[in-house]
Design an enzyme around this catalytic site. Structure first.
Site, PDB file in Angstrom:
ATOM      1  N   TYR A  54       0.828  -1.218   0.000  1.00 40.68           N
ATOM      2  CA  TYR A  54       0.000   0.000   0.000  1.00 40.68           C
ATOM      3  C   TYR A  54       0.860   1.265   0.000  1.00 40.68           C
ATOM      4  O   TYR A  54       0.422   2.296  -0.500  1.00 40.68           O
ATOM      5  CB  TYR A  54      -1.015  -0.021   1.156  1.00 40.68           C
ATOM      6  CG  TYR A  54      -2.160  -0.941   0.821  1.00 40.68           C
ATOM      7  CD1 TYR A  54      -3.177  -0.536  -0.029  1.00 40.68           C
ATOM      8  CD2 TYR A  54      -2.184  -2.249   1.294  1.00 40.68           C
ATOM      9  CE1 TYR A  54      -4.201  -1.399  -0.391  1.00 40.68           C
ATOM     10  CE2 TYR A  54      -3.197  -3.124   0.942  1.00 40.68           C
ATOM     11  CZ  TYR A  54      -4.199  -2.692   0.101  1.00 40.68           C
ATOM     12  OH  TYR A  54      -5.198  -3.551  -0.265  1.00 40.68           O
ATOM     13  N   ARG A  57       1.334   1.886  -3.586  1.00 37.09           N
ATOM     14  CA  ARG A  57       0.098   2.418  -4.197  1.00 37.09           C
ATOM     15  C   ARG A  57      -0.062   3.904  -3.838  1.00 37.09           C
ATOM     16  O   ARG A  57      -0.469   4.715  -4.639  1.00 37.09           O
ATOM     17  CB  ARG A  57      -1.136   1.645  -3.706  1.00 37.09           C
ATOM     18  CG  ARG A  57      -1.121   0.138  -3.864  1.00 37.09           C
ATOM     19  CD  ARG A  57      -1.447  -0.288  -5.289  1.00 37.09           C
ATOM     20  NE  ARG A  57      -0.387   0.007  -6.209  1.00 37.09           N
ATOM     21  CZ  ARG A  57       0.802  -0.642  -6.269  1.00 37.09           C
ATOM     22  NH1 ARG A  57       1.052  -1.644  -5.463  1.00 37.09           N
ATOM     23  NH2 ARG A  57       1.719  -0.306  -7.138  1.00 37.09           N
ATOM     24  N   ASN A  88     -13.118   2.665  -6.112  1.00 36.61           N
ATOM     25  CA  ASN A  88     -11.698   3.032  -6.121  1.00 36.61           C
ATOM     26  C   ASN A  88     -11.287   3.676  -4.806  1.00 36.61           C
ATOM     27  O   ASN A  88     -12.051   4.424  -4.199  1.00 36.61           O
ATOM     28  CB  ASN A  88     -11.414   3.988  -7.280  1.00 36.61           C
ATOM     29  CG  ASN A  88     -11.724   3.340  -8.617  1.00 36.61           C
ATOM     30  OD1 ASN A  88     -11.837   2.118  -8.691  1.00 36.61           O
ATOM     31  ND2 ASN A  88     -11.888   4.138  -9.646  1.00 36.61           N
ATOM     32  N   ASP A  90      -8.578   5.615  -4.730  1.00 40.05           N
ATOM     33  CA  ASP A  90      -7.852   6.848  -5.051  1.00 40.05           C
ATOM     34  C   ASP A  90      -8.764   8.055  -4.846  1.00 40.05           C
ATOM     35  O   ASP A  90      -9.973   7.911  -4.625  1.00 40.05           O
ATOM     36  CB  ASP A  90      -7.301   6.789  -6.488  1.00 40.05           C
ATOM     37  CG  ASP A  90      -8.405   6.746  -7.544  1.00 40.05           C
ATOM     38  OD1 ASP A  90      -9.230   7.687  -7.598  1.00 40.05           O
ATOM     39  OD2 ASP A  90      -8.447   5.774  -8.330  1.00 40.05           O
ATOM     40  N   HIS A 105     -14.926   1.058  -0.925  1.00 41.26           N
ATOM     41  CA  HIS A 105     -13.837   0.174  -0.479  1.00 41.26           C
ATOM     42  C   HIS A 105     -12.725   0.907   0.262  1.00 41.26           C
ATOM     43  O   HIS A 105     -11.605   0.426   0.345  1.00 41.26           O
ATOM     44  CB  HIS A 105     -13.266  -0.591  -1.685  1.00 41.26           C
ATOM     45  CG  HIS A 105     -14.235  -1.569  -2.266  1.00 41.26           C
ATOM     46  ND1 HIS A 105     -14.121  -2.121  -3.520  1.00 41.26           N
ATOM     47  CD2 HIS A 105     -15.378  -2.102  -1.733  1.00 41.26           C
ATOM     48  CE1 HIS A 105     -15.129  -2.953  -3.733  1.00 41.26           C
ATOM     49  NE2 HIS A 105     -15.914  -2.951  -2.675  1.00 41.26           N
ATOM     50  N   GLY A 170     -16.048   1.378 -16.010  1.00 45.82           N
ATOM     51  CA  GLY A 170     -14.785   0.689 -15.740  1.00 45.82           C
ATOM     52  C   GLY A 170     -14.792  -0.277 -14.580  1.00 45.82           C
ATOM     53  O   GLY A 170     -13.910  -0.242 -13.731  1.00 45.82           O
ATOM     54  N   THR A 171     -15.776  -1.151 -14.555  1.00 40.91           N
ATOM     55  CA  THR A 171     -15.777  -2.189 -13.516  1.00 40.91           C
ATOM     56  C   THR A 171     -16.140  -3.529 -14.146  1.00 40.91           C
ATOM     57  O   THR A 171     -17.014  -3.596 -15.015  1.00 40.91           O
ATOM     58  CB  THR A 171     -16.727  -1.860 -12.342  1.00 40.91           C
ATOM     59  OG1 THR A 171     -16.814  -3.003 -11.478  1.00 40.91           O
ATOM     60  CG2 THR A 171     -18.117  -1.462 -12.792  1.00 40.91           C
TER      61      THR A 171
HETATM   62  N1  APR Z   1     -11.436   2.756 -19.192  1.00 43.50           N
HETATM   63  C1  APR Z   1     -12.546   2.146 -18.684  1.00 43.50           C
HETATM   64  N2  APR Z   1     -12.564   0.871 -18.283  1.00 43.50           N
HETATM   65  C2  APR Z   1     -11.413   0.173 -18.367  1.00 43.50           C
HETATM   66  C3  APR Z   1     -10.219   0.725 -18.877  1.00 43.50           C
HETATM   67  C4  APR Z   1     -10.253   2.087 -19.292  1.00 43.50           C
HETATM   68  N3  APR Z   1      -9.171   2.692 -19.793  1.00 43.50           N
HETATM   69  N4  APR Z   1      -9.245  -0.229 -18.818  1.00 43.50           N
HETATM   70  C5  APR Z   1      -9.808  -1.331 -18.297  1.00 43.50           C
HETATM   71  N5  APR Z   1     -11.129  -1.104 -18.041  1.00 43.50           N
HETATM   72  C6  APR Z   1     -12.137  -1.990 -17.467  1.00 43.50           C
HETATM   73  C7  APR Z   1     -11.904  -3.475 -17.703  1.00 43.50           C
HETATM   74  O1  APR Z   1     -12.438  -3.857 -18.983  1.00 43.50           O
HETATM   75  C8  APR Z   1     -12.665  -4.097 -16.543  1.00 43.50           C
HETATM   76  O2  APR Z   1     -14.025  -4.335 -16.885  1.00 43.50           O
HETATM   77  O3  APR Z   1     -12.114  -1.828 -16.079  1.00 43.50           O
HETATM   78  C9  APR Z   1     -12.608  -3.016 -15.459  1.00 43.50           C
HETATM   79  C10 APR Z   1     -11.689  -3.318 -14.303  1.00 43.50           C
HETATM   80  O4  APR Z   1     -12.155  -4.396 -13.585  1.00 43.50           O
HETATM   81  P1  APR Z   1     -11.474  -4.829 -12.221  1.00 43.50           P
HETATM   82  O5  APR Z   1      -9.994  -4.801 -12.376  1.00 43.50           O
HETATM   83  O6  APR Z   1     -12.107  -6.105 -11.801  1.00 43.50           O
HETATM   84  O7  APR Z   1     -11.841  -3.623 -11.220  1.00 43.50           O
HETATM   85  P2  APR Z   1     -13.137  -3.397 -10.328  1.00 43.50           P
HETATM   86  O8  APR Z   1     -14.354  -3.917 -10.980  1.00 43.50           O
HETATM   87  O9  APR Z   1     -13.116  -1.970  -9.918  1.00 43.50           O
HETATM   88  O10 APR Z   1     -12.757  -4.285  -9.074  1.00 43.50           O
HETATM   89  C11 APR Z   1     -13.565  -4.256  -7.956  1.00 43.50           C
HETATM   90  O11 APR Z   1     -11.986  -5.567  -6.710  1.00 43.50           O
HETATM   91  O12 APR Z   1      -9.911  -6.092  -5.765  1.00 43.50           O
HETATM   92  C12 APR Z   1     -11.124  -5.469  -5.607  1.00 43.50           C
HETATM   93  O13 APR Z   1     -11.567  -3.874  -3.973  1.00 43.50           O
HETATM   94  C13 APR Z   1     -11.015  -4.021  -5.249  1.00 43.50           C
HETATM   95  O14 APR Z   1     -12.510  -2.198  -5.747  1.00 43.50           O
HETATM   96  C14 APR Z   1     -11.869  -3.342  -6.295  1.00 43.50           C
HETATM   97  C15 APR Z   1     -12.816  -4.433  -6.681  1.00 43.50           C
END
Ligand code: APR
Length: 231
Positions: A54, A57, A88, A90, A105, A170-171
């Site tokens: 961390y 990060r 996020n 951040d 989170h 973006g999730t």
């Molecule tokens: N713009 C938008 N989306 C994007 C980009 C971009 N430039 N690059 C990648 N992505 C998308 C991917 O296609 C994917 O669907 O962002 C998503 C990221 O997914 P994860 O890495 O699984 O992130 P997230 O869904 O936020 O994860 C949830 O997991 O580890 C835990 O607590 C942590 O909050 C986090 C949670």
């Protein structure tokens, strides 16, 4: 009265600011197994590794800047009531100028005690073993790790239930309970999903619009459409 927009953002929101997402092709997060660095068990078995992770990060975030997507969302506030619920840790939404941001989170720039009543402190430097709270207990990152309670979930759900428009950005929608939040929106709500690789292509009971673009491109496009239609 202004329409309410609720934004649910994930790691992809900050990818264009240089912060890596979690579920990349190699299944690792910056070279680590996620459970090793983001779980209470991981912290118990190797606290130095977790704190060091961390610290990296935090240092990385100090250098990162909000991208065009974060900035566009802040501009939406001129014409809409905007609430951001982010997975996020951040602070890029805040630095871009968004005023209502809920961190489901936790937050990288905060730490908390490992003992009740778990006081929380602002923290931008490295955190090491021996950094203690006012009562003399070790501090840890103020992050919701896997297997831990998500204390802000009820508030996030109630915010989402009031949305006139929902924007999901973006999730991967792989992590619960965060992934279930969008279902708190009222049936019939318009849902925009911005992600270069969206993991859903239909959403029964909602009016889904997929925007298969990066956040820094897709969000400004959608925002300019929403600003035009609000006038
Ligand atoms: N713009 C938008 N989306 C994007 C980009 C971009 N430039 N690059 C990648 N992505 C998308 C991917 O296609 C994917 O669907 O962002 C998503 C990221 O997914 P994860 O890495 O699984 O992130 P997230 O869904 O936020 O994860 C949830 O997991 O580890 C835990 O607590 C942590 O909050 C986090 C949670």
């Amino acid at each position: 009265m202004k329409k309410k927009i609720v934004v649910l953002s994930g790691a992809g929101m900050s990818a264009d600011s240089g912060l890596r997402t979690f579920r990349d092709a190699d299944g690792l997060w910056e070279g680590h197994d996620v459970m090793e660095v983001a779980s209470p068990q991981g912290f118990r078995s190797n606290p130095e590794l977790v704190l060091g992770f961390y610290n990296q990060r935090r240092r990385q975030l100090l250098k990162a800047q909000p991208n065009a997507g974060h900035k566009a969302l802040a501009a939406l506030e001129d014409f809409y009531e905007v609430h951001i619920v982010t997975q996020n840790v951040d602070d890029l939404h805040e630095r871009a100028g968004s005023s209502e941001v809920l961190h489901l989170h936790g937050e990288l720039f905060k730490v908390r005690s490992t003992a009740p009543p778990y006081p929380v402190y602002e923290w931008k430097k490295d955190l090491v073993l021996g950094n203690l709270c006012a009562q003399g207990h070790q501090l840890r990152p103020h992050i919701v790790w896997f297997g831990e309670e998500v204390p802000l979930l009820p508030e996030a759900a109630s915010i989402t239930s009031l949305a006139d428009i929902l924007i999901v950005i973006g999730t991967s929608l792989q992590v619960y309970p965060a992934a279930s939040l969008l279902y708190y929106a009222r049936h019939g709500t318009t849902v925009y999903f911005i992600d270069p690789k969206p993991t859903i292509d239909q959403l029964p009971n909602y009016e889904l619009h997929l925007i298969a673009k990066k956040a820094s491109e897709g969000v400004p496009l959608l925002v300019s459409e929403l600003l035009t239609s609000s006038q």
